[in-house]
Design a protein around this motif. Structure first.
Motif, PDB file in Angstrom:
ATOM      1  N   PHE A  89     -42.540 -15.756 -81.520  1.00  0.00           N
ATOM      2  CA  PHE A  89     -42.349 -16.602 -80.348  1.00  0.00           C
ATOM      3  C   PHE A  89     -43.432 -16.341 -79.310  1.00  0.00           C
ATOM      4  O   PHE A  89     -43.956 -15.237 -79.206  1.00  0.00           O
ATOM      5  CB  PHE A  89     -40.982 -16.323 -79.710  1.00  0.00           C
ATOM      6  CG  PHE A  89     -39.838 -16.490 -80.662  1.00  0.00           C
ATOM      7  CD1 PHE A  89     -39.269 -17.729 -80.884  1.00  0.00           C
ATOM      8  CD2 PHE A  89     -39.338 -15.390 -81.348  1.00  0.00           C
ATOM      9  CE1 PHE A  89     -38.230 -17.878 -81.783  1.00  0.00           C
ATOM     10  CE2 PHE A  89     -38.300 -15.531 -82.241  1.00  0.00           C
ATOM     11  CZ  PHE A  89     -37.737 -16.784 -82.459  1.00  0.00           C
ATOM     12  N   ASP A  91     -42.542 -17.175 -76.087  1.00  0.00           N
ATOM     13  CA  ASP A  91     -41.782 -16.969 -74.865  1.00  0.00           C
ATOM     14  C   ASP A  91     -40.616 -16.014 -75.094  1.00  0.00           C
ATOM     15  O   ASP A  91     -40.038 -15.938 -76.178  1.00  0.00           O
ATOM     16  CB  ASP A  91     -41.265 -18.299 -74.302  1.00  0.00           C
ATOM     17  CG  ASP A  91     -40.251 -18.955 -75.206  1.00  0.00           C
ATOM     18  OD1 ASP A  91     -39.068 -18.968 -74.828  1.00  0.00           O
ATOM     19  OD2 ASP A  91     -40.625 -19.434 -76.288  1.00  0.00           O
ATOM     20  N   GLU A  93     -37.535 -15.925 -73.725  1.00  0.00           N
ATOM     21  CA  GLU A  93     -36.191 -16.497 -73.850  1.00  0.00           C
ATOM     22  C   GLU A  93     -35.849 -16.855 -75.292  1.00  0.00           C
ATOM     23  O   GLU A  93     -34.748 -16.558 -75.770  1.00  0.00           O
ATOM     24  CB  GLU A  93     -36.053 -17.719 -72.952  1.00  0.00           C
ATOM     25  CG  GLU A  93     -35.991 -17.392 -71.476  1.00  0.00           C
ATOM     26  CD  GLU A  93     -35.871 -18.641 -70.622  1.00  0.00           C
ATOM     27  OE1 GLU A  93     -35.290 -19.645 -71.095  1.00  0.00           O
ATOM     28  OE2 GLU A  93     -36.357 -18.612 -69.489  1.00  0.00           O
ATOM     29  N   SER A  94     -36.760 -17.493 -76.008  1.00  0.00           N
ATOM     30  CA  SER A  94     -36.515 -17.875 -77.404  1.00  0.00           C
ATOM     31  C   SER A  94     -36.382 -16.640 -78.279  1.00  0.00           C
ATOM     32  O   SER A  94     -35.543 -16.597 -79.180  1.00  0.00           O
ATOM     33  CB  SER A  94     -37.648 -18.762 -77.921  1.00  0.00           C
ATOM     34  OG  SER A  94     -37.722 -19.951 -77.191  1.00  0.00           O
ATOM     35  N   SER A  97     -32.935 -15.047 -77.534  1.00  0.00           N
ATOM     36  CA  SER A  97     -31.891 -15.910 -78.071  1.00  0.00           C
ATOM     37  C   SER A  97     -31.768 -15.755 -79.586  1.00  0.00           C
ATOM     38  O   SER A  97     -30.667 -15.606 -80.126  1.00  0.00           O
ATOM     39  CB  SER A  97     -32.198 -17.364 -77.705  1.00  0.00           C
ATOM     40  OG  SER A  97     -31.310 -18.235 -78.341  1.00  0.00           O
ATOM     41  N   THR A  98     -32.887 -15.756 -80.277  1.00  0.00           N
ATOM     42  CA  THR A  98     -32.883 -15.604 -81.734  1.00  0.00           C
ATOM     43  C   THR A  98     -32.452 -14.200 -82.124  1.00  0.00           C
ATOM     44  O   THR A  98     -31.650 -14.023 -83.045  1.00  0.00           O
ATOM     45  CB  THR A  98     -34.274 -15.911 -82.317  1.00  0.00           C
ATOM     46  OG1 THR A  98     -34.621 -17.254 -81.971  1.00  0.00           O
ATOM     47  CG2 THR A  98     -34.291 -15.751 -83.821  1.00  0.00           C
TER      48      THR A  98
END
Length: 123
Positions: A89, A91, A93-94, A97-98
């Motif tokens: 990623f 970023d 946040e991603s 989240s993952t």
């Protein structure tokens, strides 16, 4: 020598033992991202094992380091136990989240311009 062995044992044995539902504490080792062109690779660093630094990954407050400010990361990578990339990623946040949606053992690699921070997590 004993300190180096303790650091390595700490890094592998309890790299990801402290975890709650929304927070993981990871022992990360910090290595140089690239060897400068003007230095022979055989002469550059690698004299002792890097001392692990504690990284806290929280679902709401993001990534923090307990002993320093978190650098600006250009890549957030999740790898499986064989070293194959599961996800990468740009970023935070991603990435978080993952990460919180997975289960199992993974290697985390956070890449800045100058350093790579690596650690293991058991989800």
């Amino acid at each position: 020598m004993k300190k180096a062995l303790l650091a390595v044992a700490f890094m592998f044995a309890c790299a990801m033992q402290a975890a709650t539902g929304t927070t993981y504490t990871v022992a990360m080792k910090k290595v140089v991202a690239e060897v400068p062109d003007d230095i022979e690779e055989s002469d550059y660093g690698h004299r002792s094992a890097p001392v692990p630094t504690e990284c806290v990954i929280d679902a709401t407050s993001g990534i923090t380091f307990t002993d320093a400010d978190a650098p600006e990361f250009v890549s957030y990578d999740i790898l499986d136990t064989t070293g194959m990339t599961v996800a990468s990623f740009a970023d935070e946040e991603s990435f978080i989240s993952t990460l919180f949606s997975l289960s199992g053992e993974y290697q985390l690699r956070l890449v800045s311009d100058d350093y790579i921070y690596q650690g293991w997590v058991m989800l």
